[in-house]
Each structure stands twice: as structure tokens, then as C-alpha cells.
Design a protein around this motif. Structure first.
Motif, PDB file in Angstrom:
ATOM      1  N   LEU A 182       0.826  -1.201   0.000  1.00 18.38           N
ATOM      2  CA  LEU A 182       0.000   0.000   0.000  1.00 18.38           C
ATOM      3  C   LEU A 182       0.866   1.259   0.000  1.00 18.38           C
ATOM      4  O   LEU A 182       1.904   1.315   0.668  1.00 18.38           O
ATOM      5  N   GLU A 183       0.429   2.256  -0.722  1.00 19.56           N
ATOM      6  CA  GLU A 183       1.178   3.506  -0.807  1.00 19.56           C
ATOM      7  C   GLU A 183       1.220   4.238   0.538  1.00 19.56           C
ATOM      8  O   GLU A 183       2.117   5.050   0.776  1.00 19.56           O
ATOM      9  N   ASP A 184       0.264   3.920   1.402  1.00 18.98           N
ATOM     10  CA  ASP A 184       0.213   4.570   2.711  1.00 18.98           C
ATOM     11  C   ASP A 184       1.501   4.372   3.512  1.00 18.98           C
ATOM     12  O   ASP A 184       1.848   5.192   4.365  1.00 18.98           O
ATOM     13  N   PHE A 185       2.207   3.264   3.270  1.00 18.91           N
ATOM     14  CA  PHE A 185       3.451   3.053   3.997  1.00 18.91           C
ATOM     15  C   PHE A 185       4.584   2.598   3.073  1.00 18.91           C
ATOM     16  O   PHE A 185       5.351   1.704   3.385  1.00 18.91           O
ATOM     17  N   GLY A 186       4.663   3.250   1.920  1.00 12.75           N
ATOM     18  CA  GLY A 186       5.859   3.101   1.088  1.00 12.75           C
ATOM     19  C   GLY A 186       5.714   2.305  -0.180  1.00 12.75           C
ATOM     20  O   GLY A 186       6.593   2.340  -1.037  1.00 12.75           O
ATOM     21  N   GLY A 187       4.621   1.534  -0.316  1.00 10.54           N
ATOM     22  CA  GLY A 187       4.414   0.755  -1.527  1.00 10.54           C
ATOM     23  C   GLY A 187       5.494  -0.283  -1.768  1.00 10.54           C
ATOM     24  O   GLY A 187       6.275  -0.629  -0.880  1.00 10.54           O
ATOM     25  N   LYS A 188       5.579  -0.789  -2.990  1.00  9.12           N
ATOM     26  CA  LYS A 188       6.559  -1.817  -3.328  1.00  9.12           C
ATOM     27  C   LYS A 188       7.988  -1.290  -3.250  1.00  9.12           C
ATOM     28  O   LYS A 188       8.925  -2.055  -3.018  1.00  9.12           O
ATOM     29  N   ALA A 189       8.149   0.001  -3.455  1.00 11.27           N
ATOM     30  CA  ALA A 189       9.491   0.584  -3.421  1.00 11.27           C
ATOM     31  C   ALA A 189      10.175   0.379  -2.071  1.00 11.27           C
ATOM     32  O   ALA A 189      11.396   0.278  -1.993  1.00 11.27           O
ATOM     33  N   ASP A 190       9.391   0.283  -0.998  1.00 15.65           N
ATOM     34  CA  ASP A 190       9.943   0.072   0.339  1.00 15.65           C
ATOM     35  C   ASP A 190      10.220  -1.399   0.635  1.00 15.65           C
ATOM     36  O   ASP A 190      10.692  -1.728   1.727  1.00 15.65           O
ATOM     37  N   GLU A 191       9.926  -2.268  -0.329  1.00 17.98           N
ATOM     38  CA  GLU A 191      10.129  -3.718  -0.161  1.00 17.98           C
ATOM     39  C   GLU A 191       9.494  -4.223   1.136  1.00 17.98           C
ATOM     40  O   GLU A 191      10.140  -4.877   1.965  1.00 17.98           O
ATOM     41  N   ASN A 192       8.224  -3.919   1.289  1.00 15.20           N
ATOM     42  CA  ASN A 192       7.485  -4.354   2.473  1.00 15.20           C
ATOM     43  C   ASN A 192       7.058  -5.817   2.317  1.00 15.20           C
ATOM     44  O   ASN A 192       5.890  -6.141   2.165  1.00 15.20           O
ATOM     45  N   TRP A 193       8.060  -6.691   2.351  1.00 11.80           N
ATOM     46  CA  TRP A 193       7.815  -8.128   2.191  1.00 11.80           C
ATOM     47  C   TRP A 193       7.242  -8.709   3.483  1.00 11.80           C
ATOM     48  O   TRP A 193       7.886  -8.622   4.540  1.00 11.80           O
ATOM     49  N   PRO A 194       6.084  -9.321   3.453  1.00 11.76           N
ATOM     50  CA  PRO A 194       5.521  -9.916   4.671  1.00 11.76           C
ATOM     51  C   PRO A 194       6.257 -11.200   5.049  1.00 11.76           C
ATOM     52  O   PRO A 194       6.535 -12.039   4.190  1.00 11.76           O
TER      53      PRO A 194
END
Length: 304
Positions: free
Chosen positions: A184-196
Motif C-alpha cells: 500500500l502507498e500509505d506506507f511506502g508501496g513496493k518501493a519500500d520492499e514491504n515483504w511480509p
């Protein structure tokens, strides 16, 4: 007009001084940890209480019996209190990676196998597969397909898929019931590599999720809305480095494994206001299980 007695006024004026003088009781935990250098139990003094003798584990628990169930990439072993192996399971194919081992209430063991045909399996006490659930990780990269999966009370499975940027809830037939997006763009999107990495269904129905390369931990409601989030902007010293394992304690505090930390804090406990109340700075921690707090058992029966 307030009707204070002289004694009441004295106590009222003295109260701030008394409160300042009070000390919060120091928190001490013992815990099981699976890590690259050490897999075993650390006592409340931070010393090694039990050593498996084999580092590099990915998942594991101290069971109510006192036995330890530990998952490595190639096999799962259960040790009794005499350190004898009483249960084992080896991956079905050499190219597979095991990532999760959870003992279910019916005595079976839930396991994730990543590979050409990624799946969740349940095996009986003899290691025989009695349930197989296909997974949809959206990548052929075996190592990045999935991590800490858990079975829910409703019989479904909660499975984090790193490169899919999603935690998916599957039914027993492998159908995706719902998906929690972590791009989600709310916390950085894919660019932040928010891998679960780890996904835990909480008692309030929300889902706690660690986001590895994104260096965040979030709590989502059943609709996928973020209701709590912590990242290094909230904390002094940037202690979150590749957070992997997590545990929500009964007091509402959240303990997080900072797996990528080369030095400093490796385990961090935060209250709901994101204040640090406890930390551990020894071995690197991939996954963990808090066992006692100030001598009081939380889960299982730690080995002596």
C-alpha cells in the motif's frame, strides 16, 4: 471550592515526588530462539539454558509437554527433555525448503514446503502426510515463496508471501479467502520492499505482520486497514533491521526479532505507544517464543 484537609493537601503536594521516586519493575524474559548462530533457549539472565547444537533453524516452539519442535530448511525434529529425537520429518524433495513447523491441537504437525509445487502439509505423529494444501506464492524463487504460516481456529491457513506483497488466507482446499496487501502507498508501496514475513491472527481479529526489508511491523484490521504501525522513524537508534519473527504478548506489548541487526538490539519489546520496555542484544534471532516473564511461565514448559 475544594475541601482539602491539611493532611490531604500534604499528600497531594507530595504525590509527584513519590511518583518520580518509583521505579518500574525491570522486565526479564526467557525465550526459545531459532537463529543463524544459535538455536535453543536463553534464560532470563541472557545465558544459554539449552542448546540444540545445530544453528540455522527457521521456526520452532517449546511445546506444553516441555519438548522442543524445531524446523530447519531440510528437516523438522522434536526433542524430548532428555534431548532425544521423538519425531522427525524430512522435506519431500531436495529442492524444497521447509519454513514452518507448528504442532496442532489434534497432535498433527503443520509444515510449509516451498518448491516447484509449494504447499502446506499436515503430518501425523508418524510423519505421514494427512493433509496437503497448494499455495500460490506468485514466484518460482523457492527461498522467497513463503515464511511463517499459521493455522487459524476456523481451519484456514494464514500465509505470508514475500514477493507477492500479500498475506493470503487459504481454506483447506487451497482457495484464497482473502488477501492482506503490504504494498500500500500509505506506507511506502513496493518501493519500500514491504515483504511480509510473519503473520499472526490476534484475538481481536486483527492480523500482526512483520515487513522484512521495509523495516516495519503493522497491525491490520479484517478489511486490510492499518490500525497500528511501527518503523524506525518511531524509535531511537533505528533498531528495526529486517524484522522477521514477532509475538504479541497478553499485556498488549509486541516483541520483534531484528534479524538483520549485526550488533546491538536483536529482540525488541514495545508497548502499544511504541515505547521500548525490554531488549536482547545477544545472538541473531530469526524466530522466537517468549517463555517466561520475571519467572512466570507464558507458554509451554521451558526445559531445565
Amino acid at each position: 471550592m475544594h475541601n482539602f484537609s491539611k493532611k490531604g493537601i500534604f499528600i497531594f503536594l507530595l504525590l509527584p515526588i513519590l511518583l518520580i521516586g518509583q521505579k518500574t519493575a525491570e522486565i526479564k524474559h526467557s525465550f526459545f530462539m531459532a537463529g543463524p548462530q544459535f538455536t535453543g533457549i536463553i534464560d532470563e539472565a541472557g545465558e544459554e539454558l539449552w542448546n540444540s547444537g545445530r544453528p540455522g533453524a527457521r521456526d520452532g516452539y517449546v511445546l506444553e509437554s516441555g519438548n522442543l519442535l524445531i524446523c530447519w530448511a531440510d528437516e523438522i525434529l522434536e526433542y524430548n527433555t532428555k534431548k532425544e529425537v521423538v519425531f522427525s520429518y524430512k522435506r519431500a524433495e531436495k529442492s524444497m525448503e521447509l519454513g514452518t513447523a507448528v504442532r496442532l491441537q489434534n497432535g498433527n504437525t503443520m509444515i510449509t514446503e516451498s518448491g516447484t509445487k509449494p504447499r502446506i502439509i499436515e503430518v501425523d505423529t508418524n510423519g505421514k502426510v494427512v493433509q496437503s494444501v497448494p499455495l500460490l506464492p506468485e514466484t518460482d524463487n523457492v527461498h522467497m515463496q513463503t515464511r511463517m504460516a499459521r493455522k487459524l481456529e476456523n481451519g484456514n491457513y494464514l500465509v505470508p508471501h514475500l514477493l507477492a506483497f500479500a498475506v493470503k488466507e487459504y481454506d483447506s482446499n487451497g482457495k484464497v479467502i482473502r488477501s492482506f496487501r503490504t504494498d500500500l502507498e500509505d506506507f511506502g508501496g513496493k518501493a519500500d520492499e514491504n515483504w511480509p514475513f510473519t503473520a499472526i491472527r490476534l484475538k481481536n481479529g486483527n492480523t500482526l505482520i512483520t515487513l522484512t526489508h521495509g523495516n516495519k511491523v503493522i497491525e491490520m484490521d479484517p478489511e486490510g486497514k492499518v490500525v497500528w504501525k511501527v518503523d524506525n522513524a518511531d524509535l531511537e537508534g533505528n533498531p528495526l533491521a529486517d524484522p522477521c519473527g514477532a509475538q504479541r504478548l497478553s499485556n498488549g506489548n509486541t516483541v520483534i526479532a531484528s534479524y538483520g541487526a549485526k550488533e546491538g538490539v536483536k529482540l525488541l519489546e514495545l508497548d502499544k505507544h511504541k515505547n521500548k520496555v525490554w531488549s536482547y542484544s545477544g545472538h541473531s534471532v530469526h524466530h522466537f517464543q517468549i517463555l517466561t516473564t520475571n519467572g512466570k511461565p507464558l507458554l509451554g514448559k521451558p526445559l531445565k
